[in-house]
Scaffold this motif. Structure first.
Motif, PDB file in Angstrom:
ATOM      1  N   PRO A 261       0.846  -1.202   0.000  1.00 61.05           N
ATOM      2  CA  PRO A 261       0.000   0.000   0.000  1.00 61.05           C
ATOM      3  C   PRO A 261       0.878   1.248   0.000  1.00 61.05           C
ATOM      4  O   PRO A 261       2.055   1.191   0.368  1.00 61.05           O
ATOM      5  N   GLY A 262       0.317   2.340  -0.404  1.00 63.70           N
ATOM      6  CA  GLY A 262       1.071   3.592  -0.425  1.00 63.70           C
ATOM      7  C   GLY A 262       0.124   4.772  -0.399  1.00 63.70           C
ATOM      8  O   GLY A 262      -1.084   4.605  -0.191  1.00 63.70           O
ATOM      9  N   PRO A 263       0.648   5.970  -0.664  1.00 59.89           N
ATOM     10  CA  PRO A 263      -0.208   7.168  -0.617  1.00 59.89           C
ATOM     11  C   PRO A 263      -0.995   7.380  -1.905  1.00 59.89           C
ATOM     12  O   PRO A 263      -1.689   8.376  -2.047  1.00 59.89           O
ATOM     13  N   GLY A 264      -0.885   6.436  -2.851  1.00 57.90           N
ATOM     14  CA  GLY A 264      -1.564   6.584  -4.138  1.00 57.90           C
ATOM     15  C   GLY A 264      -0.626   6.124  -5.229  1.00 57.90           C
ATOM     16  O   GLY A 264       0.526   5.798  -4.966  1.00 57.90           O
ATOM     17  N   VAL A 265      -1.133   6.055  -6.436  1.00 62.70           N
ATOM     18  CA  VAL A 265      -0.314   5.592  -7.564  1.00 62.70           C
ATOM     19  C   VAL A 265       0.034   6.785  -8.453  1.00 62.70           C
ATOM     20  O   VAL A 265      -0.842   7.505  -8.913  1.00 62.70           O
ATOM     21  N   GLY A 266       1.343   6.976  -8.647  1.00 63.83           N
ATOM     22  CA  GLY A 266       1.774   8.103  -9.470  1.00 63.83           C
ATOM     23  C   GLY A 266       2.527   7.656 -10.698  1.00 63.83           C
ATOM     24  O   GLY A 266       2.514   6.477 -11.062  1.00 63.83           O
ATOM     25  N   GLY A 267       3.194   8.616 -11.317  1.00 62.87           N
ATOM     26  CA  GLY A 267       3.960   8.323 -12.522  1.00 62.87           C
ATOM     27  C   GLY A 267       3.114   8.528 -13.755  1.00 62.87           C
ATOM     28  O   GLY A 267       1.908   8.780 -13.661  1.00 62.87           O
ATOM     29  N   HIS A 268       3.759   8.346 -14.879  1.00 59.36           N
ATOM     30  CA  HIS A 268       3.088   8.696 -16.125  1.00 59.36           C
ATOM     31  C   HIS A 268       2.501   7.470 -16.813  1.00 59.36           C
ATOM     32  O   HIS A 268       2.028   7.548 -17.934  1.00 59.36           O
ATOM     33  N   LEU A 321       7.837  14.021   3.990  1.00 61.97           N
ATOM     34  CA  LEU A 321       9.077  13.481   3.439  1.00 61.97           C
ATOM     35  C   LEU A 321       8.839  12.824   2.077  1.00 61.97           C
ATOM     36  O   LEU A 321       8.179  11.794   1.978  1.00 61.97           O
ATOM     37  N   GLY A 322       9.367  13.464   1.036  1.00 59.88           N
ATOM     38  CA  GLY A 322       9.287  12.915  -0.313  1.00 59.88           C
ATOM     39  C   GLY A 322       8.240  13.591  -1.172  1.00 59.88           C
ATOM     40  O   GLY A 322       7.136  13.883  -0.705  1.00 59.88           O
ATOM     41  N   LEU A 323       8.611  13.855  -2.417  1.00 57.18           N
ATOM     42  CA  LEU A 323       7.669  14.415  -3.402  1.00 57.18           C
ATOM     43  C   LEU A 323       7.615  13.583  -4.672  1.00 57.18           C
ATOM     44  O   LEU A 323       6.662  13.677  -5.437  1.00 57.18           O
ATOM     45  N   ALA A 324       8.632  12.759  -4.912  1.00 57.48           N
ATOM     46  CA  ALA A 324       8.693  11.987  -6.163  1.00 57.48           C
ATOM     47  C   ALA A 324       7.548  10.976  -6.208  1.00 57.48           C
ATOM     48  O   ALA A 324       6.946  10.665  -5.188  1.00 57.48           O
ATOM     49  N   ASP A 331      11.449  11.882 -10.511  1.00 56.63           N
ATOM     50  CA  ASP A 331      10.306  12.141 -11.380  1.00 56.63           C
ATOM     51  C   ASP A 331       9.094  12.561 -10.531  1.00 56.63           C
ATOM     52  O   ASP A 331       8.634  11.793  -9.673  1.00 56.63           O
ATOM     53  N   LEU A 332       8.608  13.765 -10.779  1.00 52.40           N
ATOM     54  CA  LEU A 332       7.490  14.280  -9.979  1.00 52.40           C
ATOM     55  C   LEU A 332       6.162  14.180 -10.721  1.00 52.40           C
ATOM     56  O   LEU A 332       5.133  14.637 -10.235  1.00 52.40           O
ATOM     57  N   ARG A 333       6.168  13.558 -11.918  1.00 52.52           N
ATOM     58  CA  ARG A 333       4.944  13.521 -12.718  1.00 52.52           C
ATOM     59  C   ARG A 333       3.860  12.713 -12.020  1.00 52.52           C
ATOM     60  O   ARG A 333       4.109  11.629 -11.539  1.00 52.52           O
ATOM     61  N   GLU A 334       2.661  13.261 -12.017  1.00 53.30           N
ATOM     62  CA  GLU A 334       1.490  12.594 -11.423  1.00 53.30           C
ATOM     63  C   GLU A 334       1.821  12.035 -10.041  1.00 53.30           C
ATOM     64  O   GLU A 334       1.429  10.920  -9.711  1.00 53.30           O
TER      65      GLU A 334
END
Ligand code: SAJ
Length: 418
Positions: A261-268, A321-324, A331-334
């Motif tokens: 689990p995590g804070p959501g799914v990011g990336g492009h 803590l963390g933005l990527a 990579d900060l996209r999405e």
């Protein structure tokens, strides 16, 4: 004997996929011209520099440029093969925005003389590769394209979806199996000759639409599995269980492998590609849509939880803590982390928010305008904080001494410190 390509390749799009592909081909002796609309990117690559962080890419690019095998330009040159590696985002209605693919096709069309291979690497809905062939044909009625001819075309068109994992691109580009879908089998065989230059993994030939769909399926599969883990984290929170312990136990079953689990799914990729399946079959893709909604909801949930925790204090200081979008990439996209920090800052303008992101030096534009958000070293941010929110499991945070967290409210969305 399998054919291996020799000739000049133009790669349109020098991003996270185009540039590593250019470097992989050029370091193996192929003459490569990288093409990009962004002049700063072209200038950087022409100087042998990489405009983003990816392990081992810098050495490959600077080496290829020094060898004279890799050059860069804003103009599409004449070449024997073209690889299109441009972004395919989605529009507000979740349909794919193929504008960049169309522009790339328009740049390539006037350069064709006959005999070239045009490969679409960008992740695309089924039918896009054939659409590329049609776009090219509209601009070049003097040439025969494979969508309209059973025989030998003048130009070969194929899809070869990229599959590399950011952070491991230079390894996976060589070792992963590659699916190559041709508009005709001959197109697939022609494209395969190019990938044989650097791919050690299996090269699997198919038709273009199946290859397009297979790529979407790979990312939707991961999205659905992450959504399962994220839903478990919400359920566990509700019934007051530690989700990390529950997953640890369940994963001892030989056929169970729950993701993290995590804070959501990011990336492009994973946050985008499943929508192309939903767009292609909206009524049938119910599980895939639900997974997207669960993963998209997670950042809102995290922001709400931080708001609840901050009610215990009077004007608390919060360290984020963390933005990527994930560990050990810049990579900060999405990125869900950015959405979370922005939501916290917007909901409670009186909070003092310290953001630590060891892989960037400036706040992204979504946060730069918030006067109560500032970028700091992780140690300083934690020292000042009442609440510490771990958003990205960078190695840098893993190595921090736990004693720094003593007396703080800690919200670890990645299970890094358990
Ligand atoms: N994530 C979790 N829990 C997990 C795994 C990932 O929350 O257990 C999150 C990450 O933190 C991140 C997001 O999901 O926000 C995506 O990360 P990822 O590492 O799963 O994938 P990407 O987006 O970096 O790369 C994916 C890969 N696809 C698959 O593994 C099926 C990669 O192979 C593809 O080439 C890439 O998408 C792409 O470009 O399509």
């Amino acid at each position: 004997m399998n054919e291996v390509f020799a000739g000049r390749i133009a790669i349109v799009g020098l991003g996270y996929i185009g540039l590593p592909t250019a470097a992989a081909l050029a370091t193996r002796g192929i003459e490569v011209v990288g093409v990009d609309v962004n002049e700063a990117t072209v200038k950087a690559v022409a100087n042998g520099e990489v405009p983003f962080v990816e392990p081992d890419l810098s050495a490959a690019v600077s080496g290829a440029v020094a060898m004279g095998r890799l050059t860069a330009s804003t103009e599409t040159p004449a070449a024997d093969a073209y690889i299109i590696a441009v972004p395919t985002p989605f529009r507000d209605d979740h349909q794919a925005d193929l504008r960049h693919v169309q522009q790339a096709s328009e740049q390539i069309a006037p350069m064709l003389r006959g005999g070239e291979v045009v490969i679409l690497e960008s992740t695309s809905p089924p039918g896009t590769t054939e659409q590329v062939s049609r776009w090219l044909a509209e601009l070049r009625p003097d040439l025969v394209f494979p969508h309209s001819s059973e025989g030998v075309p003048d130009v070969y068109v194929a899809h070869c979806p990229e599959r590399v994992l950011p952070g491991r691109i230079m390894i996976e580009m060589v070792t992963n199996a590659r699916v190559i879908g041709g508009i005709t089998p001959r197109c697939a065989a022609k494209a395969a000759a190019i990938y044989r230059v650097f791919v050690q993994g299996e090269i699997v030939l198919s038709d273009a639409a199946s290859a397009e769909m297979a790529k979407l399926v790979e990312n939707a599969y991961r999205d659905v599995n992450i959504a399962f883990a994220n839903e478990l984290s919400l359920i566990s929170e509700r019934i007051e269980l530690d989700v990390w312990e529950v997953i640890r136990l369940a994963n001892h079953h030989p056929r169970v492998n729950v993701l993290t689990p995590g804070p959501g799914v990011g990336g492009h990729c994973i946050a985008v590609d499943p929508w192309f399946i939903v767009g292609a079959a909206p009524e049938e893709a119910t599980l895939i849509r639900a997974a997207r909604q669960i993963n998209d909801h997670k950042p809102h949930h995290v922001a709400q939880q931080v708001a609840l925790k901050s009610e215990r204090f009077r004007n608390p200081t919060i360290a984020c803590l963390g933005l990527a979008y994930k560990a050990n990439v810049d990579d900060l996209r999405e990125s869900p982390a950015i959405d979370i920090v922005a939501a916290i800052a917007q909901a409670q303008p009186e909070l003092d928010i310290r953001v630590a992101e060891p892989l960037t030096h400036v706040l992204p534009h979504q946060l730069a305008d918030h006067p109560n958000v500032r970028l700091e070293a992780a140690c300083d941010a934690i020292a000042a904080a009442d609440i510490v929110v771990l958003l990205v499991d960078h190695d840098h945070f893993r190595s921090l001494s736990r004693s720094r967290l003593a007396g703080k409210v800690v919200y670890d969305t990645r299970g890094l410190w358990r």
